[in-house]
Design a protein around this motif. Structure first.
Motif, PDB file in Angstrom:
ATOM      1  N   TYR A  30       0.833  -1.212   0.000  1.00  0.00           N
ATOM      2  CA  TYR A  30       0.000   0.000   0.000  1.00  0.00           C
ATOM      3  C   TYR A  30       0.864   1.257   0.000  1.00  0.00           C
ATOM      4  N   TYR A  39      -5.646  -2.676  -1.252  1.00  0.00           N
ATOM      5  CA  TYR A  39      -4.532  -3.612  -1.050  1.00  0.00           C
ATOM      6  C   TYR A  39      -4.270  -3.904   0.425  1.00  0.00           C
ATOM      7  N   LEU A  40      -4.811  -3.075   1.311  1.00  0.00           N
ATOM      8  CA  LEU A  40      -4.665  -3.324   2.743  1.00  0.00           C
ATOM      9  C   LEU A  40      -5.518  -4.512   3.205  1.00  0.00           C
TER      10      LEU A  40
END
Length: 446
Positions: free
Chosen positions: A318, A355-356
């Motif tokens: 991220y 994306y976390l």
């Protein structure tokens, strides 16, 4: 146990990285050697690529789980018979796919989202790539089974052979020989062939436990394989479905400039998803093996290790994606095209918070598959890949316009992670929750 975890996960992640990089190579060289419209055509074809890959995943994960459990029970012959029979089944499926694509090429191209500007590129790329379906499917199937066989380094070597072949040939065909998008498709197909040949050699003349052996066709093995692999199939197939939905929505809301932008995100997504899948798939044979031995403490440890790994990797990805958004966009789009470049950078930064969360959902799906709980895995996969993401795209686009399109994945992954956590707590609290999340000395697992 940490050493064993790393032994399986690191080669698995490396294999996925290599796969992602050589997939990106086609996009980079097509963008630089042809044009941005051809790059958009690659995105339009991506759902087909994901669909064939999903079929390979379906049988690879299912066969891997069966083989791992059999090997854990010292039933080597049964493991090899399941492996050999499913190889033949995949060959039959691959031939069928090729025939169907070639007989309906133009209709499929338009269905995927081709426009008057992209139709020629889509047909050229899709038609040629479909000829190599058998090698695309078998190369991934064999790669997973090599890891299951206990030799993850050989799996990485096979993927590396394919990657090096693809990167070199795409450069040769597209940049040097000016063969356009057709050359990119041929190069990718030849790369699949190269890795397939390597893996066939491993299982025939190599020092493998799994072998190609005579078998009596037993449909019950297929019936057992499919439920075990269906969640991972849905995870991969949903990637193609998500691309399909995004492409359709973007064409309506933004236009072809949005498709080019989304193609950049698709390639970055491939890297992120493959990284998380590498952690999950590297863990799965270990979980299945110790599940087969009814060693709950050990396979619980491996789940905990996978979750911790995903947490760290997610933060790194991220941060890097946010900070280096301009550099990432510049790989595919010239900064001279100011409007397209600036829009792509802004869209990328709106997208990357997803994306976390992605990795946690993928690990939970893989864990449930590995312990033969496919319904739990399927619920998460179906949610994040179809129902929730479709709803998120529609709702977020209505609420925030084109910006909402780029934020919809974060919303979708967040909802699915809540669902995955609730499933975990509901069904595993008594047996696993305390074991996995209470702090224990590492020596307890040695």
């Amino acid at each position: 146990m940490r050493r064993k975890f790393l032994k399986y996960v690191i080669p698995s992640v490396m294999a996925m990285w290599i796969y992602s990089i050589y997939t990106m190579a086609s996009g980079i060289y097509v963008a630089k050697g042809v044009n941005e419209i051809a790059l958009a055509a690659l995105s339009i074809c991506m759902p087909y690529v994901n669909a064939t890959f999903a079929i390979a995943v379906l049988f690879a994960v299912g066969t891997s789980t069966i083989a791992s459990i059999n090997l854990g029970n010292k039933e080597t012959k049964k493991a090899s018979e399941a492996f050999s029979m499913n190889t033949v089944v995949l060959i039959g499926i691959s031939v069928t796919i090729t025939v169907l694509i070639l007989l309906n090429l133009e209709n499929i191209a338009y269905f995927l989202g081709a426009t008057s500007k992209t139709i020629v590129y889509v047909k050229d790329y899709l038609g040629i790539l479909s000829l190599f379906s058998i090698f695309a499917i078998l190369s991934y199937y064999f790669e997973v089974l090599v890891k299951t066989d206990g030799h993850p380094i050989f799996a990485t070597i096979g993927v590396s052979i394919s990657a090096i072949t693809n990167v070199y040939l795409v450069y040769l065909f597209v940049i040097k020989m000016n063969t356009g998008i057709k050359g990119a498709a041929i190069a990718t197909g030849i790369a699949y062939v190269a890795s397939t040949i390597f893996y066939v050699g491993y299982f025939t003349i190599g020092n493998s436990t799994l072998k190609f052996v005579p078998f009596k066709f037993d449909f019950s093995i297929v019936k057992r394989t499919v439920p075990l692999g269906i969640s991972d199939f849905l995870t991969e197939f949903s990637s193609g479905f998500i691309i399909f939905m995004f492409n359709k929505t973007i064409l309506i809301s933004i236009g072809e400039i949005g498709i080019i932008t989304y193609t950049v995100i698709v390639y970055l997504n491939s890297f992120v998803t493959m990284t998380m899948a590498g952690i999950s798939q590297g863990t799965q044979p270990l979980v299945s093996y110790y599940y087969g031995r009814d060693d709950k403490k050990t396979y619980s440890y491996f789940l905990k290790a996978a979750v911790k790994s995903v947490a760290v990797v997610s933060l790194i990805i991220y941060a890097a994606s946010s900070i280096f958004a301009e550099q990432i966009a510049g790989i595919f789009i010239s900064s001279d095209k100011v409007q397209l470049f600036d829009y792509s950078v802004r869209a990328l930064r709106l997208y990357v918070p997803a994306y976390l969360l992605i990795g946690f959902n993928i690990v939970f799906v893989g864990f449930y598959s590995a312990i033969e709980k496919p319904m739990y895995a399927m619920a998460i996969s179906a949610g994040r890949g179809f129902v929730v993401i479709t709803t998120s795209i529609v709702v977020m686009t209505a609420l925030a316009g084109s910006n909402g399109i780029w934020m919809s994945s974060f919303v979708s992954e967040g909802i699915c992670l809540i669902m995955a956590t609730l499933i975990f707590v509901k069904f595993y609290y008594d047996d696993l929750y305390i074991e996995i999340f209470e702090k224990k000395p590492l020596s307890d697992y040695d």
